[in-house]
Design an enzyme around this catalytic site. Sequence first.
Site, PDB file in Angstrom:
ATOM      1  N   VAL A  92       0.825  -1.204   0.000  1.00  0.00           N
ATOM      2  CA  VAL A  92       0.000   0.000   0.000  1.00  0.00           C
ATOM      3  C   VAL A  92       0.866   1.264   0.000  1.00  0.00           C
ATOM      4  O   VAL A  92       0.357   2.374  -0.070  1.00  0.00           O
ATOM      5  CB  VAL A  92      -0.998   0.009   1.197  1.00  0.00           C
ATOM      6  CG1 VAL A  92      -1.964  -1.163   1.092  1.00  0.00           C
ATOM      7  CG2 VAL A  92      -0.273  -0.029   2.542  1.00  0.00           C
ATOM      8  N   HIS A 108      -4.225  -4.104  -3.179  1.00  0.00           N
ATOM      9  CA  HIS A 108      -4.657  -3.974  -1.778  1.00  0.00           C
ATOM     10  C   HIS A 108      -4.865  -2.522  -1.367  1.00  0.00           C
ATOM     11  O   HIS A 108      -4.845  -2.201  -0.184  1.00  0.00           O
ATOM     12  CB  HIS A 108      -3.642  -4.648  -0.844  1.00  0.00           C
ATOM     13  CG  HIS A 108      -3.688  -6.148  -0.903  1.00  0.00           C
ATOM     14  ND1 HIS A 108      -2.695  -6.960  -0.415  1.00  0.00           N
ATOM     15  CD2 HIS A 108      -4.618  -6.989  -1.417  1.00  0.00           C
ATOM     16  CE1 HIS A 108      -3.011  -8.237  -0.606  1.00  0.00           C
ATOM     17  NE2 HIS A 108      -4.172  -8.275  -1.222  1.00  0.00           N
ATOM     18  N   CYS A 138     -18.728  14.542  -0.547  1.00  0.00           N
ATOM     19  CA  CYS A 138     -20.143  14.602  -0.129  1.00  0.00           C
ATOM     20  C   CYS A 138     -20.340  15.376   1.176  1.00  0.00           C
ATOM     21  O   CYS A 138     -21.479  15.498   1.633  1.00  0.00           O
ATOM     22  CB  CYS A 138     -20.729  13.192  -0.011  1.00  0.00           C
ATOM     23  SG  CYS A 138     -20.114  12.264   1.405  1.00  0.00           S
ATOM     24  N   SER A 177       5.217 -13.617   0.822  1.00  0.00           N
ATOM     25  CA  SER A 177       5.264 -14.908   1.513  1.00  0.00           C
ATOM     26  C   SER A 177       4.319 -15.927   0.883  1.00  0.00           C
ATOM     27  O   SER A 177       4.358 -17.102   1.228  1.00  0.00           O
ATOM     28  CB  SER A 177       4.913 -14.716   2.988  1.00  0.00           C
ATOM     29  OG  SER A 177       3.642 -14.135   3.117  1.00  0.00           O
TER      30      SER A 177
HETATM   31  P1  NAD Z   1       4.642 -10.878   4.186  1.00  0.00           P
HETATM   32  O1  NAD Z   1       5.139 -10.117   5.369  1.00  0.00           O
HETATM   33  O2  NAD Z   1       3.674 -11.967   4.405  1.00  0.00           O
HETATM   34  O3  NAD Z   1       5.897 -11.540   3.434  1.00  0.00           O
HETATM   35  C1  NAD Z   1       7.052 -10.814   3.134  1.00  0.00           C
HETATM   36  C2  NAD Z   1       7.984 -11.720   2.359  1.00  0.00           C
HETATM   37  O4  NAD Z   1       9.100 -10.946   1.967  1.00  0.00           O
HETATM   38  C3  NAD Z   1       8.522 -12.932   3.139  1.00  0.00           C
HETATM   39  O5  NAD Z   1       8.414 -14.090   2.342  1.00  0.00           O
HETATM   40  C4  NAD Z   1       9.977 -12.572   3.401  1.00  0.00           C
HETATM   41  O6  NAD Z   1      10.828 -13.722   3.363  1.00  0.00           O
HETATM   42  C5  NAD Z   1      10.289 -11.665   2.234  1.00  0.00           C
HETATM   43  N1  NAD Z   1      11.324 -10.688   2.510  1.00  0.00           N
HETATM   44  C6  NAD Z   1      11.597 -10.034   3.677  1.00  0.00           C
HETATM   45  N2  NAD Z   1      12.616  -9.185   3.510  1.00  0.00           N
HETATM   46  C7  NAD Z   1      12.995  -9.284   2.207  1.00  0.00           C
HETATM   47  C8  NAD Z   1      14.003  -8.661   1.423  1.00  0.00           C
HETATM   48  N3  NAD Z   1      14.827  -7.745   1.932  1.00  0.00           N
HETATM   49  N4  NAD Z   1      14.095  -8.997   0.112  1.00  0.00           N
HETATM   50  C9  NAD Z   1      13.275  -9.932  -0.431  1.00  0.00           C
HETATM   51  N5  NAD Z   1      12.310 -10.566   0.263  1.00  0.00           N
HETATM   52  C10 NAD Z   1      12.176 -10.238   1.566  1.00  0.00           C
HETATM   53  O7  NAD Z   1       4.105  -9.803   3.151  1.00  0.00           O
HETATM   54  P2  NAD Z   1       3.221 -10.044   1.877  1.00  0.00           P
HETATM   55  O8  NAD Z   1       3.529 -11.337   1.216  1.00  0.00           O
HETATM   56  O9  NAD Z   1       3.274  -8.792   1.093  1.00  0.00           O
HETATM   57  O10 NAD Z   1       1.797 -10.186   2.559  1.00  0.00           O
HETATM   58  C11 NAD Z   1       0.712 -10.277   1.779  1.00  0.00           C
HETATM   59  C12 NAD Z   1      -0.191  -9.129   1.982  1.00  0.00           C
HETATM   60  O11 NAD Z   1      -1.115  -9.275   3.035  1.00  0.00           O
HETATM   61  C13 NAD Z   1       0.460  -7.815   2.299  1.00  0.00           C
HETATM   62  O12 NAD Z   1       1.075  -7.234   1.231  1.00  0.00           O
HETATM   63  C14 NAD Z   1      -0.649  -6.998   2.716  1.00  0.00           C
HETATM   64  O13 NAD Z   1      -1.155  -6.198   1.683  1.00  0.00           O
HETATM   65  C15 NAD Z   1      -1.652  -8.027   3.072  1.00  0.00           C
HETATM   66  N6  NAD Z   1      -2.616  -7.502   3.883  1.00  0.00           N
HETATM   67  C16 NAD Z   1      -2.371  -6.406   4.675  1.00  0.00           C
HETATM   68  C17 NAD Z   1      -3.397  -5.790   5.296  1.00  0.00           C
HETATM   69  C18 NAD Z   1      -3.209  -4.534   6.087  1.00  0.00           C
HETATM   70  O14 NAD Z   1      -2.137  -4.111   6.436  1.00  0.00           O
HETATM   71  N7  NAD Z   1      -4.263  -3.900   6.376  1.00  0.00           N
HETATM   72  C19 NAD Z   1      -4.636  -6.326   5.186  1.00  0.00           C
HETATM   73  C20 NAD Z   1      -4.843  -7.433   4.396  1.00  0.00           C
HETATM   74  C21 NAD Z   1      -3.831  -8.005   3.749  1.00  0.00           C
END
Ligand code: NAD
Length: 234
Positions: A92, A108, A138, A177
Site C-alpha cells: 500500500v 490492496h 459529499c 510470503s
Molecule cells: P509478508 O510479510 O507476508 O511476506 C514478506 C515476504 O518478503 C517474506 O516471504 C519474506 O521472506 C520476504 N522478505 C523479507 N525481507 C525481504 C528482502 N529484503 N528482500 C526480499 N524478500 C524479503 O508480506 P506479503 O507477502 O506482502 O503479505 C501479503 C499481503 O497481506 C500484504 O502485502 C498486505 O497487503 C496483506 N494484507 C495487509 C493488510 C493490512 O495491512 N491492512 C490487510 C490485508 C492483507
Amino acid sequence: MGKERIVILTGAGLSAESGVPTFRDKDGIWAKVDYREVATPEGFARNPARVHEFYNMRRRAHAGIRPNAAHAALARLEREHAGEVWVVTQNVDALHEGAGTQNLIHMHGQLFQALCNACGSRAPWAEDLSLTTVCPACTNAGGMRPDVVWFGEMPYHMERIRDLLEAADLFLSIGTSGNVYPAAGFVAEARASGAHTVELNLEPSEGCSLFAESVYGPATAVVPAYVDRLLKDL
Ligand code: NAD
C-alpha cells in the site's frame, strides 16, 4: 529484444530494505499488532479510532521512506523492455510510483488514499484521518476510512489482473510470503496460461514449489541483477 509480456507481483519484502516493515516475518507488523483489530471491517466497526491511529502512524512513518534499488530496477525494466511490463503490488506504500513505474495496479489499495463509506468516492490523503474527517466530495463527516483492502474484503482490479495473467509470457513474484489469497494463486494461473514463473524472495515462500525458477536473497541485490540478465536475454 522480444516483446514478451511480463507480469510482476510484489509484496512487503520488496519495500523491506526501504525501511517498511513486512507483515508475517518474525519482527513483522502482525507480530506486534492483532490484524483482527486493525485490518478487518469488523475491527473498524468495533473501534474506528484504533484503526485510524494504526494507519495514521503508518502514513507518518512513510514520510522519510524512499524507493530502493529493487523498485528502481523494475521501473527500468518497464522503460527498457520492448514488450509490456505490469506491476501488480500488494503493497500500500507509494514506492513503485516513486521509482517511476507507470503500469501499476494496487490490488490492496493505497495508504495515501482515503475512501468515503458514505458516497464511495476516493481522494488522495496525506494527513491523519479521524472520526470527524469530512469527505471532500459529499461533506459527510465520520465515514472516511483508509483506502486499504482489509482481510475479508475483495482485492481491487481482479478482472484486469486475471486478464494480464492469462496473457503473460513471464510471471515474477517478488518479496511475498505467498499465503494471502487471491495473490498466492497467481502463480498457478500464470502457469496455466503457459507463462514461465520465477520467485525472487529472501527465502523459499510457502508456494515455492509452484515456480519453475527461483532466486533467493535480499531484493536490492537479486532484483537489479535479475533485471540486468533479463534485459540482455530477452
Ligand atoms: P509478508 O510479510 O507476508 O511476506 C514478506 C515476504 O518478503 C517474506 O516471504 C519474506 O521472506 C520476504 N522478505 C523479507 N525481507 C525481504 C528482502 N529484503 N528482500 C526480499 N524478500 C524479503 O508480506 P506479503 O507477502 O506482502 O503479505 C501479503 C499481503 O497481506 C500484504 O502485502 C498486505 O497487503 C496483506 N494484507 C495487509 C493488510 C493490512 O495491512 N491492512 C490487510 C490485508 C492483507
